[in-house]
Design a protein around this motif. Structure first.
Motif, PDB file in Angstrom:
ATOM      1  N   LEU A   1      46.956  43.526   3.510  1.00 47.27           N
ATOM      2  CA  LEU A   1      48.009  42.879   3.097  1.00 47.27           C
ATOM      3  C   LEU A   1      49.117  43.598   2.589  1.00 47.27           C
ATOM      4  O   LEU A   1      49.221  44.275   1.510  1.00 47.27           O
ATOM      5  CB  LEU A   1      47.400  42.046   1.643  1.00 47.27           C
ATOM      6  N   TYR A   2      49.929  43.907   3.669  1.00 50.38           N
ATOM      7  CA  TYR A   2      51.070  44.879   3.241  1.00 50.38           C
ATOM      8  C   TYR A   2      52.286  44.453   3.097  1.00 50.38           C
ATOM      9  O   TYR A   2      52.749  43.532   3.566  1.00 50.38           O
ATOM     10  CB  TYR A   2      51.029  45.853   4.480  1.00 50.38           C
ATOM     11  N   ALA A   3      53.207  45.146   2.224  1.00 47.68           N
ATOM     12  CA  ALA A   3      54.509  44.890   2.269  1.00 47.68           C
ATOM     13  C   ALA A   3      55.426  45.814   3.265  1.00 47.68           C
ATOM     14  O   ALA A   3      56.652  45.405   3.508  1.00 47.68           O
ATOM     15  CB  ALA A   3      55.046  45.229   0.754  1.00 47.68           C
ATOM     16  N   GLY A   4      54.780  47.021   3.469  1.00 43.70           N
ATOM     17  CA  GLY A   4      55.564  47.971   4.445  1.00 43.70           C
ATOM     18  C   GLY A   4      55.027  47.844   5.941  1.00 43.70           C
ATOM     19  O   GLY A   4      53.768  48.096   5.829  1.00 43.70           O
ATOM     20  N   GLY A   5      55.992  47.495   6.863  1.00 47.15           N
ATOM     21  CA  GLY A   5      55.577  47.385   8.135  1.00 47.15           C
ATOM     22  C   GLY A   5      54.953  48.770   8.657  1.00 47.15           C
ATOM     23  O   GLY A   5      53.886  48.744   9.403  1.00 47.15           O
ATOM     24  N   THR A   6      55.597  49.904   8.584  1.00 45.61           N
ATOM     25  CA  THR A   6      54.984  51.133   8.932  1.00 45.61           C
ATOM     26  C   THR A   6      53.820  51.482   8.308  1.00 45.61           C
ATOM     27  O   THR A   6      52.821  52.002   8.860  1.00 45.61           O
ATOM     28  CB  THR A   6      56.067  52.135   8.842  1.00 45.61           C
ATOM     29  N   LEU A   7      53.671  51.381   7.066  1.00 44.00           N
ATOM     30  CA  LEU A   7      52.435  51.313   6.231  1.00 44.00           C
ATOM     31  C   LEU A   7      51.449  50.474   6.836  1.00 44.00           C
ATOM     32  O   LEU A   7      50.221  51.081   6.890  1.00 44.00           O
ATOM     33  CB  LEU A   7      52.479  51.270   4.794  1.00 44.00           C
TER      34      LEU A   7
ATOM     35  N   ASP B   1      51.837  41.920   7.749  1.00 44.49           N
ATOM     36  CA  ASP B   1      52.881  42.767   7.165  1.00 44.49           C
ATOM     37  C   ASP B   1      53.828  41.688   6.619  1.00 44.49           C
ATOM     38  O   ASP B   1      54.732  40.966   7.299  1.00 44.49           O
ATOM     39  CB  ASP B   1      53.714  43.433   8.364  1.00 44.49           C
ATOM     40  N   PHE B   2      53.835  41.584   5.119  1.00 41.75           N
ATOM     41  CA  PHE B   2      54.672  40.558   4.666  1.00 41.75           C
ATOM     42  C   PHE B   2      56.097  40.718   4.497  1.00 41.75           C
ATOM     43  O   PHE B   2      56.799  39.993   4.162  1.00 41.75           O
ATOM     44  CB  PHE B   2      53.753  40.300   3.121  1.00 41.75           C
ATOM     45  N   GLY B   3      56.286  42.097   4.828  1.00 41.31           N
ATOM     46  CA  GLY B   3      57.823  42.377   4.968  1.00 41.31           C
ATOM     47  C   GLY B   3      58.477  41.994   6.353  1.00 41.31           C
ATOM     48  O   GLY B   3      59.695  42.421   6.416  1.00 41.31           O
TER      49      GLY B   3
ATOM     50  N   GLY C   1      65.045  33.830   3.605  1.00 40.00           N
ATOM     51  CA  GLY C   1      65.160  32.968   2.447  1.00 40.00           C
ATOM     52  C   GLY C   1      64.281  33.413   1.372  1.00 40.00           C
ATOM     53  O   GLY C   1      64.175  32.505   0.154  1.00 40.00           O
ATOM     54  N   ARG C   2      63.695  34.446   1.485  1.00 32.76           N
ATOM     55  CA  ARG C   2      62.687  34.817   0.252  1.00 32.76           C
ATOM     56  C   ARG C   2      62.855  36.214  -0.200  1.00 32.76           C
ATOM     57  O   ARG C   2      63.366  37.209   0.782  1.00 32.76           O
ATOM     58  CB  ARG C   2      61.248  34.650   0.625  1.00 32.76           C
ATOM     59  N   ALA C   3      62.746  36.744  -1.202  1.00 36.58           N
ATOM     60  CA  ALA C   3      62.796  38.329  -1.401  1.00 36.58           C
ATOM     61  C   ALA C   3      61.681  38.838  -0.826  1.00 36.58           C
ATOM     62  O   ALA C   3      60.743  38.482  -0.703  1.00 36.58           O
ATOM     63  CB  ALA C   3      62.740  38.258  -3.001  1.00 36.58           C
ATOM     64  N   HIS C   4      62.085  40.112  -0.496  1.00 38.35           N
ATOM     65  CA  HIS C   4      61.000  41.141  -0.105  1.00 38.35           C
ATOM     66  C   HIS C   4      59.620  41.362  -0.621  1.00 38.35           C
ATOM     67  O   HIS C   4      59.931  41.246  -1.975  1.00 38.35           O
ATOM     68  CB  HIS C   4      61.582  42.471   0.415  1.00 38.35           C
ATOM     69  N   PRO C   5      58.649  41.335  -0.207  1.00 36.86           N
ATOM     70  CA  PRO C   5      57.502  41.339  -1.018  1.00 36.86           C
ATOM     71  C   PRO C   5      57.203  42.625  -1.725  1.00 36.86           C
ATOM     72  O   PRO C   5      56.721  42.401  -2.916  1.00 36.86           O
ATOM     73  CB  PRO C   5      56.087  41.485  -0.084  1.00 36.86           C
TER      74      PRO C   5
ATOM     75  N   LEU D   1      53.388  35.622  -2.317  1.00 33.50           N
ATOM     76  CA  LEU D   1      52.552  35.279  -1.242  1.00 33.50           C
ATOM     77  C   LEU D   1      51.681  36.424  -0.847  1.00 33.50           C
ATOM     78  O   LEU D   1      50.364  35.951  -0.717  1.00 33.50           O
ATOM     79  CB  LEU D   1      53.485  35.665   0.239  1.00 33.50           C
ATOM     80  N   ARG D   2      51.377  37.591  -1.561  1.00 27.32           N
ATOM     81  CA  ARG D   2      50.305  38.216  -1.593  1.00 27.32           C
ATOM     82  C   ARG D   2      49.323  37.947  -2.650  1.00 27.32           C
ATOM     83  O   ARG D   2      48.226  38.147  -2.464  1.00 27.32           O
ATOM     84  CB  ARG D   2      50.767  39.868  -1.528  1.00 27.32           C
TER      85      ARG D   2
END
Length: 487
Positions: free
Chosen positions: A361-367, A382-384, A391-395, A401-402
């Motif tokens: 469950l990641y916020a960073g795509g590369t990570l 990748d929740f980012g 329409g939503r703030a970044h995770p 969401l997480r």
């Protein structure tokens, strides 16, 4: 009895961070049992319906105010007041006409850099204004068509300016952080990054080892794709090569096009380059197995006969790294520094059944891509990604969401996730994530990306997550390998 009220304001746009803050304030009002203020994107409408609200027909350009309260009237009025207050900048006279375009703003007040953070469909025109005015631009916005990105960067090359982005989340210019940025000491290492969180991982680890950075130049996650061709990467590398404060360069990227990566490697530079191009170097045996997600799109990872974009450049020392942590370690060795033991806070061992399933469950795509490669198995989200942030703030700002996904992870044995600190990120991520971690039956492993200078207090965050039952690592690669070892 609480009654639901749903109002739609047609064409009333507000940015996602403002809406997140208003939603939080709304939910904390006395008598309010549920509240959300959001743009009516498909994802947000789905969440509202899951919350039990009946949402009228609305589109992504429309604002929805949804409240369930004993008396919804005062709550709606407060939401409207907060939205109106944010629409008028503090200290600005109502009669003062603000600049209507980026170019007119630059003409009124001389600038050295333009930062664009608007909905993607408008970002291109603002960035175009900046480039035509001869100004470098950082495009924080995502959702810009790749054809527009290519055209903009070709124009920037002709104008002799740098375009950072689109979807450039992180940059550090002479110590000044833009977007999501950790607190870093000045030093000899320059970073060119087609990945914001990738740059944050490398520079945070260098900071733990006592090594600072000169500049971090983000170029956008698609820059090393075949469609864009590495245009901004080449310019950023040349800029750092000419910078007397930069003694060594790190190039960080999500899985690149092999041909573009090879052409970038052939760029004649005097400064040594350490490259961390995910999916190219195939760090572990496990990463050779099929992994769903962005890494699977890299043909070099699947075809051992494909041209090797990591072939050394004879014009300058060129060092390759197997992963982001390896890149930081390669930098330390190149500078003659010792590689430290990276900090880790391990959860207390306890009786657990044999683990079989892993979810990232990641916020960073590369990570996320790196962890998927190193784990070699599992379901990674990748929740980012643009699909979750429209329409939503970044995770990294909004954990909602997480937190919800953690609450549903009842059939998952191991959860692997990142928590990224620094300016622009959630001021206290453990406040919302740690309780959710404590409630989940899964074993949780966290990659905590940050420095001891960050405002969230990395040690306090790590301790809170450990007390919630998670194992915490400052290295995403080590976190992924630990999660794999639990299976």
């Amino acid at each position: 009895m609480s009654e639901p009220v749903v109002l739609v304001r047609r064409g009333a746009y507000h940015d996602s961070v403002t809406l997140m803050r208003v939603s939080r304030a709304l939910s904390e009002l006395p008598g309010v049992t549920a509240g959300m203020v959001a743009m009516a994107t498909e994802l947000n409408v789905s969440i509202l319906r899951d919350m039990g609200f009946q949402v009228p027909d609305a589109g992504p350009s429309d604002l929805v105010i949804a409240v369930r309260a004993d008396d919804a009237g005062p709550a709606v009025e407060e939401a409207e007041r907060l939205l109106t207050a944010t629409a008028q900048p503090a200290g600005t006279a109502a009669s003062e006409q603000p600049p209507l375009t980026t170019r007119s703003a630059a003409a009124r007040e001389p600038a050295g850099l333009v930062l664009v953070s608007t909905p993607g469909e408008y970002a291109f025109f603002e960035a175009l204004d900046a480039v035509e005015a001869g100004l470098p631009v950082m495009i924080f916005s995502d959702g810009v068509p790749v054809e527009q990105e290519r055209w903009l960067k070709e124009l920037a090359e002709a104008k002799d300016v740098l375009v950072m982005g689109p979807d450039c989340g992180t940059a550090v210019i002479a110590g000044a952080g833009l977007g999501f940025a950790n607190v870093l000491s000045p030093g000899p290492v320059g970073v060119v990054a087609a990945s914001g969180t990738g740059a944050q991982q490398v520079t945070s680890l260098l900071d733990w080892a006592g090594v600072g950075v000169s500049h971090v130049l983000g170029v956008g996650g698609r820059d090393l794709s075949a469609e864009v061709g590495g245009l901004s990467t080449r310019r950023a590398l040349r800029m750092l090569d000419d910078d007397p404060a930069t003694e060594l360069i790190v190039l960080v990227s999500k899985p690149p096009s092999p041909e573009v990566a090879r052409s970038v490697a052939e760029l004649p530079l005097r400064t040594p380059v350490v490259r961390a191009l995910l999916g190219v170097n195939r760090p572990d045996a496990a990463s050779r197995s099929a992994v769903a997600g962005p890494a699977a799109a890299n043909p070099a990872a699947a075809d051992p006969t494909a041209p090797d974009p990591t072939a050394p450049d004879p014009t300058a020392p060129d060092l390759t790294a197997p992963d982001l942590t390896g890149a930081a370690e390669e930098v330390l060795r190149a500078l003659g520094r010792a590689v430290p033991e990276w900090p880790a806070w391990l959860a207390e061992p306890g009786p657990r059944p044999a683990a079989k399933t892993l979810k990232g469950l990641y916020a960073g795509g590369t990570l996320s891509a790196e962890a998927a490669l190193l784990a070699g198995t599992g379901d990674f989200v990748d929740f980012g990604d643009d699909a979750y942030t429209r329409g939503r703030a970044h995770p990294m700002i909004d954990p909602t969401l997480r937190v919800e996904t953690l609450s549903r992870a009842v059939e998952t044995d191991v959860v692997l996730m990142d928590v990224v600190l620094g300016h622009g990120a959630d001021p206290d991520p453990a406040a919302s994530l740690a309780p959710a971690i404590a409630r989940t039956p899964a074993t949780v492993v966290i990659a905590l990306i940050g420095t001891r200078g960050d405002p969230q207090d990395v040690d306090r965050q790590a301790q809170a997550f450990r007390e919630a039952g998670a194992s915490v690592f400052v290295s995403n690669a080590q976190a992924a390998r630990h999660a794999r070892s639990l299976l």
